[in-house]
Design a protein around this motif. Structure first.
Motif, PDB file in Angstrom:
ATOM      1  N   ASP A   1      31.970 -17.788  42.793  1.00  0.00           N
ATOM      2  CA  ASP A   1      30.988 -17.189  43.690  1.00  0.00           C
ATOM      3  C   ASP A   1      30.754 -15.731  43.247  1.00  0.00           C
ATOM      4  O   ASP A   1      31.720 -15.031  42.936  1.00  0.00           O
ATOM      5  CB  ASP A   1      31.568 -17.226  45.112  1.00  0.00           C
ATOM      6  N   PRO A   2      29.517 -15.260  43.238  1.00  0.00           N
ATOM      7  CA  PRO A   2      29.284 -13.854  42.832  1.00  0.00           C
ATOM      8  C   PRO A   2      30.024 -12.860  43.725  1.00  0.00           C
ATOM      9  O   PRO A   2      30.269 -11.728  43.317  1.00  0.00           O
ATOM     10  CB  PRO A   2      27.766 -13.670  42.971  1.00  0.00           C
ATOM     11  N   ALA A   3      30.381 -13.296  44.923  1.00  0.00           N
ATOM     12  CA  ALA A   3      31.123 -12.386  45.820  1.00  0.00           C
ATOM     13  C   ALA A   3      32.637 -12.475  45.585  1.00  0.00           C
ATOM     14  O   ALA A   3      33.403 -11.791  46.266  1.00  0.00           O
ATOM     15  CB  ALA A   3      30.800 -12.714  47.276  1.00  0.00           C
ATOM     16  N   ALA A   4      33.073 -13.314  44.637  1.00  0.00           N
ATOM     17  CA  ALA A   4      34.528 -13.438  44.393  1.00  0.00           C
ATOM     18  C   ALA A   4      35.111 -12.051  44.178  1.00  0.00           C
ATOM     19  O   ALA A   4      34.567 -11.227  43.428  1.00  0.00           O
ATOM     20  CB  ALA A   4      34.787 -14.330  43.185  1.00  0.00           C
ATOM     21  N   MET A   5      36.233 -11.784  44.832  1.00  0.00           N
ATOM     22  CA  MET A   5      36.755 -10.417  44.895  1.00  0.00           C
ATOM     23  C   MET A   5      37.141  -9.836  43.537  1.00  0.00           C
ATOM     24  O   MET A   5      37.095  -8.621  43.353  1.00  0.00           O
ATOM     25  CB  MET A   5      37.912 -10.375  45.874  1.00  0.00           C
TER      26      MET A   5
END
Ligand SMILES: Cc1ncc(COP(=O)(O)O)c(C=O)c1O
Length: 357
Positions: free
Chosen positions: A58-62
């Protein structure tokens, strides 16, 4: 977790194995990789070996935003009688957990991951190059995967192990490097993440590395981040000085990475009866000793080059040529002994090598 079976999915399209004499460092990867996931509440689970492939996140992966990640680097060697040896792999597993602790990443079961690593190597062992100086580089790493834009420890992670056949570090035999003593930039400070093997330390080092390369130096020697006075380590190596018959290396202080090669060199020197101490050393002291003609050898230690003799240091424009720019006897002896143990060509008095059976 301990007893969880590692599911293996074999590749349908085996890649061409590159010619051993043309290998670079870290550019080509074997047919398979190991993966294991973590979710809060469930722990590490689903260990599997799959065909080497891109992963989807996910592009929001930390990991992309806050850099919560750790890694390791070690090598496998094929001996003349076709045995596969690892060099002190438990030290790397231990250090992975030390890095995990600092980065708030859940600990791994060291024995289980080492076992997974061996299974992966067994499967791809035809990729281990055999010509002198070559090996299979092993890169275990963990990334934070939770899709969340808040600064906190992730609730999910992925551990992966990838393998890369690598060429000899010294294509024309062991030779000294030129090192630039960095004054402006710092890599790490005590209390920071310097003693962990985490991406941010390396990202922080790039600027100084680029500038030193432009000046014709191959790596940077880092000084402490507070007074910029005491020697810490080189870009990807620990550092040793032989001064007036005695060997000194900077003491571990929280901002230096504890190298497996550093530890092995200290043990070997003690075994040989050569005085060795771990203590604070200032760059002033080194230059002063050099002016007095007492600096005999300087060398870096690390998995990539094993021993890297230093032929020249440059500190604020003052150049210091060491041992006439030649490889010293001790550097050479350490290099030969460690590489011979790694390759199974010399007795291993410390039980450092572990066979992958
Ligand atoms: C910053 C740093 N210091 C020292 C080392 C040497 O450690 P080792 O001997 O375990 O390869 C490395 C390489 O891993 C490194 O990246």
């Amino acid at each position: 977790m301990k007893d969880e079976l590692i599911k293996t999915t074999l590749t349908h399209s085996k890649k061409e194995i590159p010619n051993s004499s043309q290998l670079e460092f870290g550019r080509c990867f074997t047919d398979h990789m190991f993966i294991m996931d973590y979710i809060d509440g469930k722990g590490w689970h689903d260990p599997r070996i799959v065909p080497y492939q891109p992963i989807s996140l996910d592009p929001a992966a930390m990991i992309f935003h806050y850099g919560q990640t750790v890694f390791e680097g070690l090598k496998a060697y094929k001996t003349k009688d076709e045995k596969v040896l690892l060099f002190r792999p438990n030290k790397n597993m231990e250090r992975l957990n030390l890095s995990n602790e600092r980065l708030c990443i859940p600990k791994i079961d060291e024995e289980f991951v080492l076992d997974a690593l061996k299974q992966l190597i067994r499967l791809d062992q035809e990729w281990i190059p055999t010509i002198e100086g070559t090996s299979l580089y092993i890169r275990p790493f963990i990334i934070s995967t939770e899709p969340y834009l808040g600064v906190a420890a992730s609730k999910s992670y992925r551990l992966m192990i990838i393998l890369s056949p690598v060429g000899s570090y010294y294509k024309e035999g062991i030779h000294p490097v030129k090192i630039f003593v960095e004054r402006e930039f710092v890599r790490a400070v005590a209390g920071g993440t310097g003693k962990a093997k985490t991406a941010g330390n390396y990202a922080a080092s790039l600027k100084a590395q680029e500038l030193s390369e432009k000046l014709g130096y191959s790596q940077v020697l880092w000084l402490d981040g507070v007074e910029k006075k005491y020697i810490e380590e080189v870009g990807s190596m620990n550092i040793f000085f032989k001064i007036n018959g005695k060997v000194i290396t900077p003491a571990l202080n929280g901002s230096i990475l504890e190298g497996v090669t550093r530890n092995s060199v200290i043990q070997l020197l003690k075994h040989w009866g050569i005085p060795v101490s771990e203590r604070k050393i200032s760059i002033d002291e080194i230059y002063e000793s050099h002016r007095n003609g007492l600096v005999e050898e300087i060398f870096g230690t690390g998995t990539a080059a094993v021993i890297s003799p230093v032929g020249e240091l440059n500190w604020e424009g003052e150049k210091m040529v060491i041992n006439n720019g030649q490889t010293g006897l001790l550097s050479k002896k350490l290099y030969n002994t460690i590489t011979n143990i790694q390759n199974g060509e010399e007795p291993d008095p410390f039980d450092w090598t572990v066979e992958v059976k």
